[in-house]
Design a protein around this motif. Sequence first.
Motif, PDB file in Angstrom:
ATOM      1  N   PRO A   1      15.270 -25.789  68.050  1.00 50.83           N
ATOM      2  CA  PRO A   1      13.954 -25.725  67.051  1.00 50.83           C
ATOM      3  C   PRO A   1      14.174 -24.789  65.964  1.00 50.83           C
ATOM      4  O   PRO A   1      13.433 -24.713  65.062  1.00 50.83           O
ATOM      5  CB  PRO A   1      12.782 -25.483  67.839  1.00 50.83           C
ATOM      6  CG  PRO A   1      13.199 -24.549  69.051  1.00 50.83           C
ATOM      7  CD  PRO A   1      14.845 -25.041  69.393  1.00 50.83           C
ATOM      8  N   TYR A   2      15.084 -23.758  66.017  1.00 52.09           N
ATOM      9  CA  TYR A   2      15.106 -22.857  65.075  1.00 52.09           C
ATOM     10  C   TYR A   2      16.566 -22.930  64.471  1.00 52.09           C
ATOM     11  O   TYR A   2      17.558 -23.053  64.978  1.00 52.09           O
ATOM     12  CB  TYR A   2      15.054 -21.492  65.634  1.00 52.09           C
ATOM     13  CG  TYR A   2      13.702 -21.252  66.432  1.00 52.09           C
ATOM     14  CD1 TYR A   2      12.382 -21.316  65.783  1.00 52.09           C
ATOM     15  CD2 TYR A   2      13.631 -21.419  67.624  1.00 52.09           C
ATOM     16  CE1 TYR A   2      11.335 -21.216  66.449  1.00 52.09           C
ATOM     17  CE2 TYR A   2      12.442 -21.320  68.546  1.00 52.09           C
ATOM     18  CZ  TYR A   2      11.260 -21.263  67.708  1.00 52.09           C
ATOM     19  OH  TYR A   2      10.120 -21.265  68.418  1.00 52.09           O
TER      20      TYR A   2
ATOM     21  N   PRO B   1       7.884 -23.535  65.860  1.00 50.40           N
ATOM     22  CA  PRO B   1       8.871 -24.226  65.662  1.00 50.40           C
ATOM     23  C   PRO B   1       8.738 -25.129  64.423  1.00 50.40           C
ATOM     24  O   PRO B   1       7.536 -25.564  64.334  1.00 50.40           O
ATOM     25  CB  PRO B   1       9.434 -25.112  66.852  1.00 50.40           C
ATOM     26  CG  PRO B   1       8.418 -24.717  67.984  1.00 50.40           C
ATOM     27  CD  PRO B   1       7.491 -23.859  67.439  1.00 50.40           C
TER      28      PRO B   1
END
Length: 147
Positions: free
Chosen positions: A48-49, A39
């Motif tokens: 996180p993406y 991440p």
Amino acid sequence: MTLSRTTRVASLAVVVCAAVATWFAPTASAEVVDVTVIPGLGGGPTTPYGAGCTYLVVARTSDMSERGVSIVDFNRASTFFPQELIWDTINPYYVSPVIFGHAFTLWTPTAPGEHSLMAYQTSAGGPIETVTVNPGVSLGPGCIVAP
């Protein structure tokens, strides 16, 4: 009669050479045992993406002396660097080189949604990591990801 004897000796030599080559041939390549998407900064633990942001994908092999690993996104809404640059310009059969049992690539999802990334060496496939990508804005080293 000499032609027949020569033919038999030549045939025997071919069989012996084939047997020796098979016996001393290297074993089948080891396999990819893990694939991980690291991440980025700014996404936080729950999202996180982000689409448009770049992440490091690491594939680990069971043998440190492997030659290369291919990494793909089943969603296809993404880009990989340097694979796509090299595929398009230099080598259509490019695979990420393995360094100390690990292959690396930079992955940039271009659309939100579920992305399944697979690392493999053979047509049998390999491990898959599935991540959820939300809309995002790249800020260079960081990324702002929408919840």
